[in-house]
Motif scaffolding. Structure first.
Motif, PDB file in Angstrom:
ATOM      1  N   GLU A   1       8.653 -23.566   4.494  1.00 29.96           N
ATOM      2  CA  GLU A   1       9.020 -22.791   3.301  1.00 29.96           C
ATOM      3  C   GLU A   1       8.257 -23.310   2.097  1.00 29.96           C
ATOM      4  O   GLU A   1       8.167 -24.513   1.864  1.00 29.96           O
ATOM      5  CB  GLU A   1      10.518 -22.872   3.050  1.00 29.96           C
ATOM      6  CG  GLU A   1      10.970 -21.924   1.950  1.00 29.96           C
ATOM      7  CD  GLU A   1      12.471 -21.830   1.831  1.00 29.96           C
ATOM      8  OE1 GLU A   1      12.982 -22.108   0.732  1.00 29.96           O
ATOM      9  OE2 GLU A   1      13.125 -21.488   2.847  1.00 29.96           O
ATOM     10  N   LEU A   2       7.705 -22.369   1.335  1.00 29.96           N
ATOM     11  CA  LEU A   2       6.866 -22.699   0.186  1.00 29.96           C
ATOM     12  C   LEU A   2       7.280 -21.897  -1.026  1.00 29.96           C
ATOM     13  O   LEU A   2       7.839 -20.810  -0.905  1.00 29.96           O
ATOM     14  CB  LEU A   2       5.396 -22.363   0.490  1.00 29.96           C
ATOM     15  CG  LEU A   2       4.760 -22.974   1.716  1.00 29.96           C
ATOM     16  CD1 LEU A   2       3.496 -22.235   2.068  1.00 29.96           C
ATOM     17  CD2 LEU A   2       4.448 -24.441   1.434  1.00 29.96           C
ATOM     18  N   ALA A   3       6.947 -22.419  -2.200  1.00 23.27           N
ATOM     19  CA  ALA A   3       7.038 -21.662  -3.444  1.00 23.27           C
ATOM     20  C   ALA A   3       5.602 -21.434  -3.895  1.00 23.27           C
ATOM     21  O   ALA A   3       4.844 -22.389  -4.076  1.00 23.27           O
ATOM     22  CB  ALA A   3       7.818 -22.432  -4.487  1.00 23.27           C
ATOM     23  N   ILE A   4       5.218 -20.175  -4.011  1.00 26.05           N
ATOM     24  CA  ILE A   4       3.855 -19.856  -4.428  1.00 26.05           C
ATOM     25  C   ILE A   4       3.888 -18.956  -5.656  1.00 26.05           C
ATOM     26  O   ILE A   4       4.891 -18.296  -5.936  1.00 26.05           O
ATOM     27  CB  ILE A   4       3.035 -19.201  -3.297  1.00 26.05           C
ATOM     28  CG1 ILE A   4       3.645 -17.872  -2.854  1.00 26.05           C
ATOM     29  CG2 ILE A   4       2.883 -20.149  -2.117  1.00 26.05           C
ATOM     30  CD1 ILE A   4       2.820 -17.130  -1.829  1.00 26.05           C
ATOM     31  N   ALA A   5       2.779 -18.952  -6.386  1.00 23.88           N
ATOM     32  CA  ALA A   5       2.658 -18.113  -7.583  1.00 23.88           C
ATOM     33  C   ALA A   5       1.392 -17.275  -7.460  1.00 23.88           C
ATOM     34  O   ALA A   5       0.389 -17.721  -6.889  1.00 23.88           O
ATOM     35  CB  ALA A   5       2.597 -18.981  -8.834  1.00 23.88           C
ATOM     36  N   GLY A   6       1.464 -16.077  -7.995  1.00 16.21           N
ATOM     37  CA  GLY A   6       0.311 -15.193  -7.952  1.00 16.21           C
ATOM     38  C   GLY A   6       0.437 -14.109  -9.001  1.00 16.21           C
ATOM     39  O   GLY A   6       1.354 -14.124  -9.833  1.00 16.21           O
ATOM     40  N   VAL A   7      -0.510 -13.190  -8.951  1.00 17.20           N
ATOM     41  CA  VAL A   7      -0.480 -12.046  -9.862  1.00 17.20           C
ATOM     42  C   VAL A   7      -0.514 -10.764  -9.053  1.00 17.20           C
ATOM     43  O   VAL A   7      -1.124 -10.695  -7.989  1.00 17.20           O
ATOM     44  CB  VAL A   7      -1.655 -12.062 -10.875  1.00 17.20           C
ATOM     45  CG1 VAL A   7      -1.549 -13.230 -11.825  1.00 17.20           C
ATOM     46  CG2 VAL A   7      -2.995 -12.059 -10.185  1.00 17.20           C
ATOM     47  N   VAL A   8       0.174  -9.768  -9.569  1.00 21.05           N
ATOM     48  CA  VAL A   8       0.166  -8.447  -8.944  1.00 21.05           C
ATOM     49  C   VAL A   8      -1.227  -7.856  -9.104  1.00 21.05           C
ATOM     50  O   VAL A   8      -1.836  -7.935 -10.166  1.00 21.05           O
ATOM     51  CB  VAL A   8       1.216  -7.528  -9.606  1.00 21.05           C
ATOM     52  CG1 VAL A   8       1.066  -6.086  -9.151  1.00 21.05           C
ATOM     53  CG2 VAL A   8       2.612  -8.055  -9.345  1.00 21.05           C
ATOM     54  N   TYR A   9      -1.735  -7.282  -8.019  1.00 26.21           N
ATOM     55  CA  TYR A   9      -3.039  -6.628  -8.082  1.00 26.21           C
ATOM     56  C   TYR A   9      -2.891  -5.189  -7.614  1.00 26.21           C
ATOM     57  O   TYR A   9      -2.343  -4.922  -6.554  1.00 26.21           O
ATOM     58  CB  TYR A   9      -4.063  -7.343  -7.198  1.00 26.21           C
ATOM     59  CG  TYR A   9      -5.375  -6.599  -7.135  1.00 26.21           C
ATOM     60  CD1 TYR A   9      -6.225  -6.585  -8.231  1.00 26.21           C
ATOM     61  CD2 TYR A   9      -5.739  -5.875  -6.011  1.00 26.21           C
ATOM     62  CE1 TYR A   9      -7.411  -5.881  -8.196  1.00 26.21           C
ATOM     63  CE2 TYR A   9      -6.919  -5.173  -5.966  1.00 26.21           C
ATOM     64  CZ  TYR A   9      -7.755  -5.176  -7.059  1.00 26.21           C
ATOM     65  OH  TYR A   9      -8.930  -4.469  -7.030  1.00 26.21           O
ATOM     66  N   ARG A  10      -3.368  -4.290  -8.445  1.00 23.37           N
ATOM     67  CA  ARG A  10      -3.396  -2.877  -8.078  1.00 23.37           C
ATOM     68  C   ARG A  10      -4.837  -2.400  -8.245  1.00 23.37           C
ATOM     69  O   ARG A  10      -5.419  -2.549  -9.314  1.00 23.37           O
ATOM     70  CB  ARG A  10      -2.477  -2.060  -8.975  1.00 23.37           C
ATOM     71  CG  ARG A  10      -1.017  -2.482  -8.823  1.00 23.37           C
ATOM     72  CD  ARG A  10      -0.070  -1.501  -9.475  1.00 23.37           C
ATOM     73  NE  ARG A  10       1.292  -1.972  -9.427  1.00 23.37           N
ATOM     74  CZ  ARG A  10       2.062  -1.926  -8.360  1.00 23.37           C
ATOM     75  NH1 ARG A  10       1.605  -1.430  -7.237  1.00 23.37           N
ATOM     76  NH2 ARG A  10       3.303  -2.384  -8.395  1.00 23.37           N
ATOM     77  N   PRO A  11      -5.439  -1.858  -7.190  1.00 22.87           N
ATOM     78  CA  PRO A  11      -6.830  -1.405  -7.295  1.00 22.87           C
ATOM     79  C   PRO A  11      -6.964  -0.285  -8.319  1.00 22.87           C
ATOM     80  O   PRO A  11      -6.028   0.487  -8.526  1.00 22.87           O
ATOM     81  CB  PRO A  11      -7.178  -0.933  -5.888  1.00 22.87           C
ATOM     82  CG  PRO A  11      -5.878  -0.758  -5.193  1.00 22.87           C
ATOM     83  CD  PRO A  11      -4.859  -1.606  -5.883  1.00 22.87           C
ATOM     84  N   PRO A  12      -8.121  -0.206  -8.977  1.00 24.52           N
ATOM     85  CA  PRO A  12      -8.297   0.777 -10.051  1.00 24.52           C
ATOM     86  C   PRO A  12      -8.364   2.226  -9.607  1.00 24.52           C
ATOM     87  O   PRO A  12      -8.132   3.116 -10.385  1.00 24.52           O
ATOM     88  CB  PRO A  12      -9.618   0.357 -10.705  1.00 24.52           C
ATOM     89  CG  PRO A  12     -10.328  -0.440  -9.676  1.00 24.52           C
ATOM     90  CD  PRO A  12      -9.282  -1.068  -8.807  1.00 24.52           C
ATOM     91  N   GLY A  13      -8.682   2.498  -8.354  1.00 21.04           N
ATOM     92  CA  GLY A  13      -8.773   3.886  -7.913  1.00 21.04           C
ATOM     93  C   GLY A  13      -8.789   3.977  -6.406  1.00 21.04           C
ATOM     94  O   GLY A  13      -8.689   2.968  -5.701  1.00 21.04           O
ATOM     95  N   ALA A  14      -8.931   5.184  -5.916  1.00 19.80           N
ATOM     96  CA  ALA A  14      -8.960   5.398  -4.469  1.00 19.80           C
ATOM     97  C   ALA A  14     -10.259   4.830  -3.902  1.00 19.80           C
ATOM     98  O   ALA A  14     -11.336   5.035  -4.463  1.00 19.80           O
ATOM     99  CB  ALA A  14      -8.852   6.882  -4.154  1.00 19.80           C
ATOM    100  N   PRO A  15     -10.176   4.105  -2.780  1.00 23.98           N
ATOM    101  CA  PRO A  15     -11.376   3.508  -2.206  1.00 23.98           C
ATOM    102  C   PRO A  15     -12.220   4.534  -1.465  1.00 23.98           C
ATOM    103  O   PRO A  15     -11.724   5.564  -1.010  1.00 23.98           O
ATOM    104  CB  PRO A  15     -10.821   2.467  -1.232  1.00 23.98           C
ATOM    105  CG  PRO A  15      -9.509   3.035  -0.813  1.00 23.98           C
ATOM    106  CD  PRO A  15      -8.976   3.758  -2.025  1.00 23.98           C
ATOM    107  N   LEU A  16     -13.499   4.217  -1.316  1.00 27.30           N
ATOM    108  CA  LEU A  16     -14.415   5.028  -0.530  1.00 27.30           C
ATOM    109  C   LEU A  16     -14.586   4.338   0.812  1.00 27.30           C
ATOM    110  O   LEU A  16     -15.021   3.186   0.866  1.00 27.30           O
ATOM    111  CB  LEU A  16     -15.764   5.146  -1.241  1.00 27.30           C
ATOM    112  CG  LEU A  16     -16.875   5.819  -0.456  1.00 27.30           C
ATOM    113  CD1 LEU A  16     -16.537   7.278  -0.226  1.00 27.30           C
ATOM    114  CD2 LEU A  16     -18.197   5.690  -1.188  1.00 27.30           C
ATOM    115  N   LEU A  17     -14.201   5.000   1.881  1.00 22.30           N
ATOM    116  CA  LEU A  17     -14.328   4.436   3.221  1.00 22.30           C
ATOM    117  C   LEU A  17     -15.513   5.059   3.928  1.00 22.30           C
ATOM    118  O   LEU A  17     -15.666   6.272   3.953  1.00 22.30           O
ATOM    119  CB  LEU A  17     -13.059   4.702   4.040  1.00 22.30           C
ATOM    120  CG  LEU A  17     -11.862   3.826   3.732  1.00 22.30           C
ATOM    121  CD1 LEU A  17     -10.667   4.269   4.562  1.00 22.30           C
ATOM    122  CD2 LEU A  17     -12.163   2.375   3.990  1.00 22.30           C
ATOM    123  N   LEU A  18     -16.360   4.210   4.500  1.00 21.19           N
ATOM    124  CA  LEU A  18     -17.528   4.701   5.221  1.00 21.19           C
ATOM    125  C   LEU A  18     -17.308   4.704   6.727  1.00 21.19           C
ATOM    126  O   LEU A  18     -18.191   5.032   7.483  1.00 21.19           O
ATOM    127  CB  LEU A  18     -18.744   3.833   4.875  1.00 21.19           C
ATOM    128  CG  LEU A  18     -19.104   3.825   3.394  1.00 21.19           C
ATOM    129  CD1 LEU A  18     -20.259   2.887   3.143  1.00 21.19           C
ATOM    130  CD2 LEU A  18     -19.447   5.222   2.919  1.00 21.19           C
TER     131      LEU A  18
END
Length: 198
Positions: free
Chosen positions: A136-153
């Motif tokens: 068990e750990l305590a971790i810290a981070g930041v929320v990340y939301r991508p800026p737009g819809a990705p392009l999949l090749l």
């Protein structure tokens, strides 16, 4: 010697008269874009200054409403060694992967955690699988939301059956199917000193 007389070309004059307001309008548009970007950067700075909030116990709607850049605390454990590598990530001119794992909170819910970047080896068939701290750990981070819809090749997730798996983008429904659990509607990037950060 005959004096030279200036005879303006009507086409050039019309073109110049059209170009002046267009350039003026583009300049105003650039100033508006600058103000919008400064406002976004200021909001991001203000969000990052807020004290981290724990994800445990937050309802799904509240988690879904967290803005990008919001600091969060998580208590729980890295669930297993089923690592997903985000392919083709460049860091300081080197090609590598971002390492994604499932983190199970003490309340039993799971979230996608981005542990950071790791370099690619000389052979693309030899994929890294950095070990995560146990227990068990305590971790810290930041929320990340991508800026737009990705392009999949191509196909998003590799389907060779082995681990780690390669992915082009984070798709929560695909990751839920892959890991067999429901995930909170957010992804977290670890802070540099968090346990397990790369």
């Amino acid at each position: 010697m005959a004096a030279l007389r200036f005879r303006p070309d009507l086409r050039v004059l019309v073109l110049a008269l059209c170009a002046i307001p267009l350039c003026f309008g583009l300049g105003l548009w650039q100033l508006d874009r600058k103000a919008e970007k400064e406002a976004l950067l200021d909001a991001d700075r203000q969000t990052r200054l807020l004290a981290p909030i724990p994800l445990e116990g937050m309802n799904r709607m509240a988690v879904a409403g967290l803005p990008s850049g919001r600091q969060v605390r998580l208590r729980g454990r890295y669930s297993d060694d089923r690592v997903v590598l985000l392919d083709n990530r460049v860091h300081e001119g080197r090609v590598g992967y971002e390492v994604l794992m499932r983190f199970t909170l003490t309340d039993g819910r799971s979230v996608v955690v981005n542990r950071g970047w790791t370099p690619a080896g000389m052979d693309r068939q030899d994929l890294p699988s950095p070990a995560a701290p146990a227990g068990e750990l305590a971790i810290a981070g930041v929320v990340y939301r991508p800026p737009g819809a990705p392009l999949l090749l191509g196909e998003n997730l590799s389907s060779d059956g082995g681990w780690p798996r390669l992915a082009q983008v984070v798709s929560l429904p695909a990751f839920e199917a892959l890991w067999g659990v429901e995930l909170l509607p957010v992804r977290v990037r670890l802070m540099a000193r968090a346990p397990g950060a790369l």
